[in-house]
Design an enzyme around this catalytic site. Structure first.
Site, mmCIF file in Angstrom:
data_model
loop_
_atom_site.group_PDB
_atom_site.id
_atom_site.type_symbol
_atom_site.label_atom_id
_atom_site.label_comp_id
_atom_site.label_asym_id
_atom_site.label_seq_id
_atom_site.Cartn_x
_atom_site.Cartn_y
_atom_site.Cartn_z
ATOM 1 N N HIS A 109 0.835 -1.201 0.000
ATOM 2 C CA HIS A 109 0.000 0.000 0.000
ATOM 3 C C HIS A 109 0.866 1.245 0.000
ATOM 4 C CE1 HIS A 109 0.639 1.120 4.278
ATOM 5 N NE2 HIS A 109 0.680 -0.192 4.493
ATOM 6 N N CYS B 190 4.267 -4.529 6.470
ATOM 7 C CA CYS B 190 3.719 -4.250 5.147
ATOM 8 C C CYS B 190 4.793 -3.689 4.226
ATOM 9 C CB CYS B 190 2.551 -3.290 5.247
ATOM 10 S SG CYS B 190 2.962 -1.729 6.029
#
Length: 314
Positions: free
Chosen positions: A264, A280
């Site tokens: 992301h 992440c």
């Protein structure tokens, strides 16, 4: 980290609750958004292939041409033991234990085929081995595409969803295969993500990755799907969810337990080249938008420390 629906601009929301992990924040009740357009099946001009192993398809071609096939003398595939109806289903929660390690987990050779279950499939720990769980046609309502990692004795091994560096073995039948043109390679040491298509590096971007104790997991995984961003801090850009989960679930904050690793963006780029996330993979908004336009569920992702030679796009 994050998880959501499949790639595309026209999507219909379905209220399916999942747990996600996104740069230090936890959310539940996110919707996976299934596609309302035909599924993409790989390179232009290629079509889906039957679920027989490649050796079986080659044998059929030889027989059709009136030539004997060397594979005709091959021993039959080990039979699949019946699977009890009460086996767990592989979904967004961590996969059941007992599946074998992926022996090639750091191999950056692109996986060129994906597998789509057409019904509930028993997943085994080896060809002719023990059934451990069911692989379903969808995960949280999104069509599942898992990369094919190995073939042996008529069986097919795929990267396991909701697990790290694990394989699931499937007997013949009940699935179809699709072409996978793209691959993502993430390097932890230079903080770099490179997108490949047909083996050719297309673009590279600088990244933020997991902080000490919550490092981005090494090894091969794949894109499960995508979901809309929950807050403005994610730059208004959709999020990819991967099949990978944190290596140490207890190391992440309590509210992030049960989450998946995701790709992301963020509302600023000041942390690129640093280890600041909960595992992440965070890149620029422009890079994420391009990947969202180009990549489909099932796209292989491999995380290594560093490639022997930097890609030409570095």
């Amino acid at each position: 980290m994050g998880f959501g629906g499949v790639v595309g601009r026209r999507w219909t929301g379905v209220g399916l609750g999942v747990a996600i992990l996104l740069g230090g924040m936890a959310y539940t009740g996110w919707a996976l958004i299934p596609a309302d357009r035909p599924a993409w099946v790989g390179r232009p001009g290629q079509v889906t292939t039957p679920n027989a192993p490649e050796t079986e398809r080659a044998a059929e071609t030889e027989r059709a041409a009136g030539r004997p096939s060397t594979s005709d003398a091959a021993p039959p595939a080990p039979p699949a033991a019946p699977a009890p109806d009460d086996l767990p289903e592989i979904d967004y929660d961590p996969a059941p234990a007992g599946f074998p390690e992926d022996p090639d987990t750091l191999d950056t050779t692109a996986l060129a085929q994906g597998l789509r279950p057409e019904r509930r499939l028993a997943a085994y720990d080896a060809p002719g081995g023990r059934p451990l769980a069911f692989l379903m046609p969808t995960v949280s309502g999104v069509e599942l595409t898992v990369p094919v990692a190995r073939r042996e004795a008529g069986w097919t091994a795929v990267l396991l969803p909701s697990a790290n560096r694990k394989l699931a073995w499937l007997p013949p039948g009940g699935f179809r295969t699709v072409a996978l043109a793209d691959q993502i390679v993430v390097e932890r040491v230079p903080y770099r993500l490179t997108w490949y298509r047909d083996g050719i590096a297309k673009r590279s971007w600088r990244l933020s990755l997991g902080q000490p104790g919550q490092e981005t997991p090494l090894g091969r995984t794949f894109i499960l799907g995508r979901t809309p961003p929950p807050e403005p801090v994610y730059g208004g850009v959709d999020i990819f969810a991967l099949g990978a989960i944190p290596d140490d679930p207890d190391a992440v904050p309590t509210g992030l337990r049960g989450a998946h690793i995701g790709i992301h963006t963020w509302y600023h780029d000041g942390e690129l080249g640093r280890s600041t996330t909960n595992g992440c993979i965070r890149l620029t908004s422009s890079g994420q938008r391009l990947l969202l336009e180009q990549l489909r569920p099932g796209t292989p992702v491999v995380v290594v420390d560093e490639l022997p030679t930097p890609p030409p796009t570095a």
